[in-house]
Design a protein around this motif. Structure first.
Motif, short mmCIF file in Angstrom:
data_model
loop_
_atom_site.label_atom_id
_atom_site.label_comp_id
_atom_site.label_asym_id
_atom_site.label_seq_id
_atom_site.Cartn_x
_atom_site.Cartn_y
_atom_site.Cartn_z
N ARG A 143 -8.63 16.79 -95.40
CA ARG A 143 -8.14 15.87 -94.37
C ARG A 143 -8.07 16.61 -93.05
O ARG A 143 -7.47 17.68 -92.95
CB ARG A 143 -6.76 15.34 -94.75
CG ARG A 143 -6.18 14.34 -93.75
CD ARG A 143 -4.78 13.94 -94.18
NE ARG A 143 -4.21 12.92 -93.31
CZ ARG A 143 -3.59 13.16 -92.17
NH1 ARG A 143 -3.48 14.42 -91.75
NH2 ARG A 143 -3.10 12.18 -91.43
N LYS A 169 -6.31 8.42 -101.62
CA LYS A 169 -6.78 8.29 -103.00
C LYS A 169 -6.73 9.62 -103.75
O LYS A 169 -6.48 9.67 -104.94
CB LYS A 169 -8.20 7.73 -103.01
CG LYS A 169 -8.31 6.32 -102.45
CD LYS A 169 -9.76 5.85 -102.45
CE LYS A 169 -9.88 4.44 -101.86
NZ LYS A 169 -11.29 3.98 -101.83
N ASN A 170 -7.00 10.69 -103.02
CA ASN A 170 -7.05 12.01 -103.63
C ASN A 170 -6.35 13.02 -102.72
O ASN A 170 -6.92 13.43 -101.70
CB ASN A 170 -8.49 12.44 -103.88
CG ASN A 170 -8.58 13.82 -104.50
OD1 ASN A 170 -7.58 14.36 -105.01
ND2 ASN A 170 -9.77 14.41 -104.46
N PRO A 171 -5.14 13.41 -103.06
CA PRO A 171 -4.40 14.35 -102.21
C PRO A 171 -5.13 15.68 -101.99
O PRO A 171 -4.85 16.39 -101.03
CB PRO A 171 -3.08 14.56 -102.96
CG PRO A 171 -2.94 13.35 -103.83
CD PRO A 171 -4.34 12.97 -104.21
N MET A 172 -6.05 16.02 -102.89
CA MET A 172 -6.77 17.28 -102.78
C MET A 172 -7.99 17.17 -101.87
O MET A 172 -8.62 18.18 -101.54
CB MET A 172 -7.23 17.75 -104.17
CG MET A 172 -6.09 17.94 -105.15
SD MET A 172 -4.86 19.13 -104.54
CE MET A 172 -5.85 20.63 -104.54
N ALA A 173 -8.34 15.97 -101.46
CA ALA A 173 -9.50 15.78 -100.60
C ALA A 173 -9.22 16.37 -99.23
O ALA A 173 -8.09 16.33 -98.74
CB ALA A 173 -9.83 14.29 -100.48
N ALA A 186 -9.56 8.66 -97.93
CA ALA A 186 -9.88 9.58 -99.02
C ALA A 186 -8.65 10.40 -99.41
O ALA A 186 -8.41 10.65 -100.59
CB ALA A 186 -11.04 10.49 -98.61
N ALA A 187 -7.85 10.81 -98.41
CA ALA A 187 -6.66 11.59 -98.69
C ALA A 187 -5.61 10.77 -99.44
O ALA A 187 -4.85 11.30 -100.26
CB ALA A 187 -6.08 12.13 -97.39
#
Length: 799
Positions: free
Chosen positions: A123, A117-121, A114-115
């Motif tokens: 982690r 694909k989306n750095p803001m997700a 997920a991180a």
């Protein structure tokens, strides 16, 4: 040497089917691509045995999912499993007394995906766990970074944690700028293992324990640099010694092994240059009365090369006699002046100009309609300076052609462009090796742009420098490796030519120093030589022996490549050299030579390499038994042979401890116990590890690899066949029987030769996902000069 060749030819082939499971057994299935992502297996290159020989640990990982660390008590049924997250590089360590285990648990695999694909997700952060194996107690620490146990003492654990400081730190009053950027430093936690007491040290950039484990060195790297320095914490008396303080960055801490001495670098940022300027600090007698030495090039303009500085890419080291320090230097490259102008232009483009803002203010002042504060607020609200017309950079039009990438190689370049690309980062980090004598305060540069390669020998008495400048283009075009070799005296830096245009057809031919640093082995014209540096004499070690040491099976475009050089004895009296079949022990003075293994050539058994049981060994210890990997050229067996110590080196004659239709890849020994662990696998069983004594008797399996292995169908067996090429050369081939999933016994199936490996043991485990189509693998040995093994094909069809 291994050679791989892909065949696109499919042949009709009739075989007798062999049953691995009965036809009525439907519990197993064919593996498919959907199963691969969930396949769990041991990471066999990352297994560890505790120093006391009681515990064995290994990671069990999956392709797309979370792994776990398996900890097995060797002489018991106790098995512990710890989750380690979705990492592919597990980090864990036993203490040297075998009581403690430290490991890290990373974020879950789904969190990591997920991180990406989306750095803001969100982690998760790494967690560190300390396991007391004696009391079965686990302690957890959040937001952990690197960690290290204090070596021989096994009493302390040090690890970094990410501090919660809320980003940037306000600047100190009076300091230029409104904010100061924090450097990459962490809080260092020093934990006493037995009591659980903790010491927290802030703003640490690097840390390391000495070999004995009673001293902890660390570098403070604070944002404001006020307290930056090199410190040593004495774990016995809980006292901290300040070795050096400066408004700079300390890095590359390096303890001298088994010595009370330390080196480090001091790097200072200079906006005029692309790289930091460096200085060296060296300390000895730290635990008693520290003696601190430093070398700063700025203070030695008379001897230090102009427009250069000490490199931050090479770690400084003490010499064995503690009189000199070796470190790297590289060129100071100035920042181009045009960059500042480009930045100024960019700032003008991205923000309203001062003239535009001033004009707006003048208009507001001239506006007579403003009668009150409320009127002014309304005018200001309508005035959006972000919408003011300012110069904008030109944008690329949709129909414009994309800018092509171009790589240019000039015909006068000494290295091919492809080589330049591969070595680009290495070239950027390159540094020349230099020496500073603490007593005489003399600085000496040991190599230059011509002699870029320098190999310092043990004991730091001599070094070899190589000049390949005149031969680089030739090597790139025809594969022939030449160099001019010089012997460098490390007492004064003087160099003397040893060989002009020295030819290296293979790695075995290259010079390899003895452990006393006073001689080296090299290969020339199909023979091995020893050169004594003091007497300046070469001795031919192999010319009078009854076998050749030329590797006739090496098919590279080289002349007389040599067979394998195994290494030096730790007393520098003997070398071990393979003739491709047997291993020879040859005296460095050339006066004696012994075939240690005796039967390799006659029985077609290859004694391939020596197992390194002590990762920290310096040379081969011939006062203890030595273990070697063996491989059967024709029967494809592998195993382990043991050679006993004798009165002069090793005693000729081997004892085959393991010799079977399996593949043996590793042999480990516990540091402080007489317990050995080896790996074993075959074509139908995955890698497993077994524990035994020094004779490898009565081995006990201690691992359970591939937990889903029994869910799938595998090859029902293998068959080894002989074939002869049209040249008359004899080879072996190996094909795999398919598992039975039908009752027919003699049905026609397609057969494809997928690839070949020359003279390799039987190791393949085959999941038959294509068994319905009858596609079976075969691995024939091949000679590269014979493209298709026609005789072999005919044999298979006749069969």
């Amino acid at each position: 040497m291994n050679k791989s060749l892909l065949f696109g030819m499919i042949f009709l082939f009739s075989i007798n089917l062999h049953a691995q499971k009965s036809a009525n057994d439907t519990s197993a299935k064919m593996i498919s691509w959907k199963d691969v992502s969930n396949w769990k297996s041991m990471q066999s290159m990352n297994v560890k045995i505790s120093a006391d020989g009681k515990w064995f640990a290994y990671p069990m990982l999956t392709v797309e999912g979370d792994g776990e660390l398996i900890v097995q008590k060797i002489k018991d049924t106790v098995v512990k499993k710890y989750p380690i997250g979705g990492t592919s590089m597990p980090s864990f360590q036993f203490s040297e007394n075998g009581r403690w285990l430290v490991y890290k648990e990373g974020p879950k695999y789904k969190e990591m995906q997920a991180a990406m694909k989306n750095p803001m997700a969100p982690r998760g952060s790494d967690k560190l766990y300390l396991i007391d194996l004696l009391k079965d107690k686990k302690t957890e620490f959040e937001k952990a970074g690197s960690f290290k146990l204090n070596n021989k003492q096994s009493t302390y654990l040090a690890f970094t944690i990410s501090p919660d400081r809320g980003g940037a730190v306000p600047a100190i009053a009076g300091q230029a700028g409104s904010m100061a950027t924090r450097t990459a430093s962490f809080d260092l936690v020093v934990l006493e293992l037995e009591s659980g007491k903790i010491i927290n040290i802030g703003n640490v950039g690097e840390f390391d324990f000495n070999t004995q484990g009673d001293l902890l060195a660390y570098a403070v790297d604070a944002a404001n640099k006020i307290a930056n320095g090199l410190y040593v914490f004495n774990l016995k008396n809980q006292q901290t010694v300040i070795l050096d303080n400066d408004k700079t960055t300390y890095k590359s801490l390096n303890w001298k092994k088994d010595k009370d001495a330390l080196t480090a670098l001091k790097m200072t940022k200079d906006e005029k240059f692309k790289k930091d300027k460096g200085a060296v600090i060296a300390v000895k007698n730290i635990s008693t009365k520290p003696e601190i030495f430093s070398y700063d090039p700025v203070k030695d303009s008379a001897h230090f090369p102009a427009k250069m500085t000490i490199s931050g890419e090479r770690t400084p080291i003490w010499s064995e006699d503690m009189t000199r320090v070796f470190f790297g230097i590289n060129t100071l490259e100035a920042v181009k002046k045009g960059l500042a102008a480009d930045t100024a232009i960019k700032n003008k483009i991205t923000a309203p100009s001062k003239d535009t803002v001033a004009l707006t203010l003048e208009k507001i002042k001239a506006d007579t309609s403003i009668k009150s504060i409320e009127d002014l607020k309304r005018i200001l609200a309508k005035t959006d300076t972000s919408k003011m017309k300012t110069p904008q950079p030109t944008t690329e039009k949709k129909n414009d052609a994309s800018k092509p990438d171009m790589t240019i190689w000039h015909w006068k370049d000494k290295r091919l462009q492809s080589v330049q690309q591969v070595m680009e980062q290495q070239d950027k980090n390159f540094s020349y090796i230099t020496m500073y004598d603490i007593g005489t305060k003399n600085f000496t540069q040991l190599n230059d742009s011509a002699k870029r390669f320098l190999n310092i020998f043990p004991k730091e008495k001599f070094a070899l420098a190589e000049d390949v400048d005149a031969y680089q283009l030739e090597q790139g075009l025809n594969g022939q490796s030449y160099s001019d070799i010089y012997i460098v005296n490390l007492k004064n830096g003087d160099s003397k030519l040893f060989k002009k245009k020295f030819y290296s057809p293979s790695f075995s031919s290259r010079p390899k120093a003895s452990l006393d640093g006073e001689k080296f082995v090299y290969g020339e014209e199909g023979n091995y030589f020893v050169y004594d540096i003091s007497s300046q004499k070469s001795i031919n070690l192999t010319e009078k022996l009854p076998v050749s040491f030329v590797d006739t099976e090496d098919d590279h475009n080289v002349t007389k490549p040599l067979t394998g050089f195994l290494g030096w004895s730790n007393d520098s009296r003997y070398v071990l050299i393979s003739d491709g079949w047997d291993i020879w022990q040859i005296a460095a003075n050339g006066k004696s030579a012994s075939n240690l293994t005796k039967d390799g050539r006659t029985t077609k058994t290859r004694y391939q390499n020596r197992f390194t049981l002590d990762p920290e060994e310096k040379g081969f210890d011939f006062s203890k038994p030595n273990y070697f990997r063996i491989y059967g050229e024709w029967n494809k067996k592998t195993g382990i042979a043991r050679i006993e110590p004798g009165s002069s080196g090793l005693k000729a004659g081997t004892q085959k401890l393991i010799w079977d239709n399996v593949t043996i890849n590793s042999l480990l020994k516990s540091k402080n116990a007489d317990l050995f662990v080896f790996s074993k696998e075959n074509n139908n069983k995955p890698t497993e590890y077994y524990a035994a004594n020094n004779q490898l008797l009565n081995p006990v399996q201690i691992t359970k690899n591939a937990p889903d292995y029994n869910k799938y169908l595998w090859s029902a067996g293998i068959k080894l066949v002989n074939y002869v090429t049209e040249k008359g050369d004899s080879f072996k081939a190996l094909y795999f029987y398919r598992p039975v999933i039908r009752k027919e016994k003699n049905i026609l199936r397609w057969f494809i030769i997928t690839k070949n490996y020359r003279k390799q043991p039987i190791i393949m485990q085959i999941p038959h996902s294509l068994v319905e189509a009858g596609i079976l693998p075969c691995t024939p040995e091949m000679d590269m000069q014979c493209l298709f093994p026609i005789s072999f094909i005919n044999l298979m069809i006749r069969e």
